[in-house]
Design a protein around this motif. Structure first.
Motif, PDB file in Angstrom:
ATOM      1  N   ALA A  66      -0.166  -4.870  -2.350  1.00 44.73           N
ATOM      2  CA  ALA A  66      -0.947  -5.123  -1.292  1.00 44.73           C
ATOM      3  C   ALA A  66      -0.857  -4.518   0.115  1.00 44.73           C
ATOM      4  O   ALA A  66      -1.963  -4.004   0.787  1.00 44.73           O
ATOM      5  CB  ALA A  66      -1.206  -7.030  -1.125  1.00 44.73           C
ATOM      6  N   ALA A  67       0.486  -4.731   0.524  1.00 41.17           N
ATOM      7  CA  ALA A  67       0.564  -3.893   1.757  1.00 41.17           C
ATOM      8  C   ALA A  67       0.315  -2.359   1.577  1.00 41.17           C
ATOM      9  O   ALA A  67       0.112  -2.038   2.727  1.00 41.17           O
ATOM     10  CB  ALA A  67       2.216  -4.164   2.181  1.00 41.17           C
ATOM     11  N   ILE A  68       0.547  -1.707   0.750  1.00 39.60           N
ATOM     12  CA  ILE A  68       0.157  -0.192   0.445  1.00 39.60           C
ATOM     13  C   ILE A  68      -1.460   0.008   0.373  1.00 39.60           C
ATOM     14  O   ILE A  68      -1.760   1.073   0.492  1.00 39.60           O
ATOM     15  CB  ILE A  68       0.841   0.225  -0.708  1.00 39.60           C
ATOM     16  N   GLY A  69      -2.142  -0.995  -0.092  1.00 43.24           N
ATOM     17  CA  GLY A  69      -3.291  -1.026  -0.379  1.00 43.24           C
ATOM     18  C   GLY A  69      -3.850  -0.636  -1.797  1.00 43.24           C
ATOM     19  O   GLY A  69      -4.941   0.135  -1.980  1.00 43.24           O
ATOM     20  N   TRP A  70      -2.857  -0.936  -2.598  1.00 40.93           N
ATOM     21  CA  TRP A  70      -2.945  -0.582  -4.357  1.00 40.93           C
ATOM     22  C   TRP A  70      -2.985  -1.775  -4.992  1.00 40.93           C
ATOM     23  O   TRP A  70      -2.440  -2.880  -4.458  1.00 40.93           O
ATOM     24  CB  TRP A  70      -1.843   0.337  -4.507  1.00 40.93           C
ATOM     25  N   ALA A  71      -3.342  -1.626  -6.282  1.00 40.56           N
ATOM     26  CA  ALA A  71      -3.304  -2.725  -7.317  1.00 40.56           C
ATOM     27  C   ALA A  71      -1.856  -2.706  -7.699  1.00 40.56           C
ATOM     28  O   ALA A  71      -1.197  -1.663  -7.683  1.00 40.56           O
ATOM     29  CB  ALA A  71      -4.272  -2.524  -8.400  1.00 40.56           C
ATOM     30  N   THR A  72      -1.477  -3.843  -8.081  1.00 39.91           N
ATOM     31  CA  THR A  72      -0.111  -4.023  -8.637  1.00 39.91           C
ATOM     32  C   THR A  72       0.088  -3.231 -10.290  1.00 39.91           C
ATOM     33  O   THR A  72      -0.858  -2.968 -10.845  1.00 39.91           O
ATOM     34  CB  THR A  72       0.463  -5.467  -8.997  1.00 39.91           C
ATOM     35  N   PHE A  75       4.491   0.752 -12.759  1.00 42.37           N
ATOM     36  CA  PHE A  75       5.158   1.688 -12.195  1.00 42.37           C
ATOM     37  C   PHE A  75       6.207   1.374 -10.796  1.00 42.37           C
ATOM     38  O   PHE A  75       7.020   1.943 -10.700  1.00 42.37           O
ATOM     39  CB  PHE A  75       4.115   2.817 -11.772  1.00 42.37           C
ATOM     40  N   GLN A  76       5.743   0.236 -10.366  1.00 42.92           N
ATOM     41  CA  GLN A  76       6.390  -0.327  -9.210  1.00 42.92           C
ATOM     42  C   GLN A  76       7.753  -0.650  -9.465  1.00 42.92           C
ATOM     43  O   GLN A  76       8.790  -0.238  -8.729  1.00 42.92           O
ATOM     44  CB  GLN A  76       5.807  -1.489  -8.771  1.00 42.92           C
ATOM     45  N   ALA A  77       8.063  -0.802 -10.972  1.00 43.52           N
ATOM     46  CA  ALA A  77       9.469  -1.134 -11.055  1.00 43.52           C
ATOM     47  C   ALA A  77      10.191   0.143 -11.169  1.00 43.52           C
ATOM     48  O   ALA A  77      11.291   0.193 -10.578  1.00 43.52           O
ATOM     49  CB  ALA A  77       9.521  -1.967 -12.297  1.00 43.52           C
ATOM     50  N   GLU A  78       9.682   1.349 -11.634  1.00 43.84           N
ATOM     51  CA  GLU A  78      10.259   2.576 -11.725  1.00 43.84           C
ATOM     52  C   GLU A  78      10.301   2.907 -10.235  1.00 43.84           C
ATOM     53  O   GLU A  78      11.589   3.426  -9.896  1.00 43.84           O
ATOM     54  CB  GLU A  78       9.451   3.481 -12.411  1.00 43.84           C
ATOM     55  N   VAL A  79       9.318   2.738  -9.274  1.00 44.55           N
ATOM     56  CA  VAL A  79       9.705   3.083  -8.023  1.00 44.55           C
ATOM     57  C   VAL A  79      10.655   2.361  -7.273  1.00 44.55           C
ATOM     58  O   VAL A  79      11.557   2.890  -6.606  1.00 44.55           O
ATOM     59  CB  VAL A  79       8.220   2.987  -7.044  1.00 44.55           C
ATOM     60  N   GLY A  80      10.788   1.121  -7.600  1.00 41.74           N
ATOM     61  CA  GLY A  80      11.743   0.051  -7.271  1.00 41.74           C
ATOM     62  C   GLY A  80      13.242   0.639  -7.636  1.00 41.74           C
ATOM     63  O   GLY A  80      14.221   0.865  -6.769  1.00 41.74           O
TER      64      GLY A  80
END
Length: 165
Positions: A66-72, A75-80
């Motif tokens: 939400a802070a980035i303005g994107w949907a969950t 791939f966030q786990a990979e970025v993390g």
């Protein structure tokens, strides 16, 4: 937090580096200042901010997206996990890293953070996404942080060795 963390860690890195340069057992010089700046940029904007981004993308994925303005996204786990690796490498490089290790951290950070900055720039241009996690301070530090690491390594190479503590 997405707005303030990059500003806070950069301000702390600069203040602590200057204080350590002035207080240290070595005589003050530009080489000493460059060494301390590199150390605290690796520790704070690369290391701690990388660990903070890891926690955000892995444990608070909805808020981060939400802070980035994107949907969950999964791939966030990979970025993390990429942020975890960069963060740990930054902390290690701050105190134990050789110039080669620090250069490797800077190159990996440039690839990852610089690439993220380019994605943010495309999002700003194509979609008008001005969310703080896309167009705020994080956008600028995505480029500034790895370039500062690599630039300070170059300055150290030109100025020569720094007296050890």
């Amino acid at each position: 937090m997405v707005f303030w963390v990059p500003l806070i860690v950069w301000a702390l890195a600069i203040v602590v580096a200057v204080l350590m340069s002035l207080r240290g057992s070595r005589p003050f010089s530009l080489a000493v200042l460059a060494d301390e700046l590199l150390r605290y940029i690796l520790l704070l904007p690369v290391g701690l901010q990388g660990l903070w981004a890891f926690m955000g993308h892995v444990f608070f994925a909805e808020q981060s997206a939400a802070a980035i303005g994107w949907a969950t996204s999964p791939f966030q786990a990979e970025v993390g996990m990429a942020n975890l690796g960069i963060g740990v490498a930054g902390v290690v490089g701050a105190f134990l890293g050789s110039p080669g290790f620090r250069a490797a951290v800077g190159i990996v950070a440039l690839g990852f953070l610089g690439g993220a900055g380019m994605v943010h720039a495309i999002q700003i241009e194509e979609t008008g996404n001005l969310a703080s996690g896309n167009a705020g301070p994080i956008f600028y530090t995505d480029f500034l942080t790895p370039l500062a690491v690599l630039g300070l390594l170059l300055i150290q190479r030109v100025l020569g060795p720094v007296p050890q503590r």
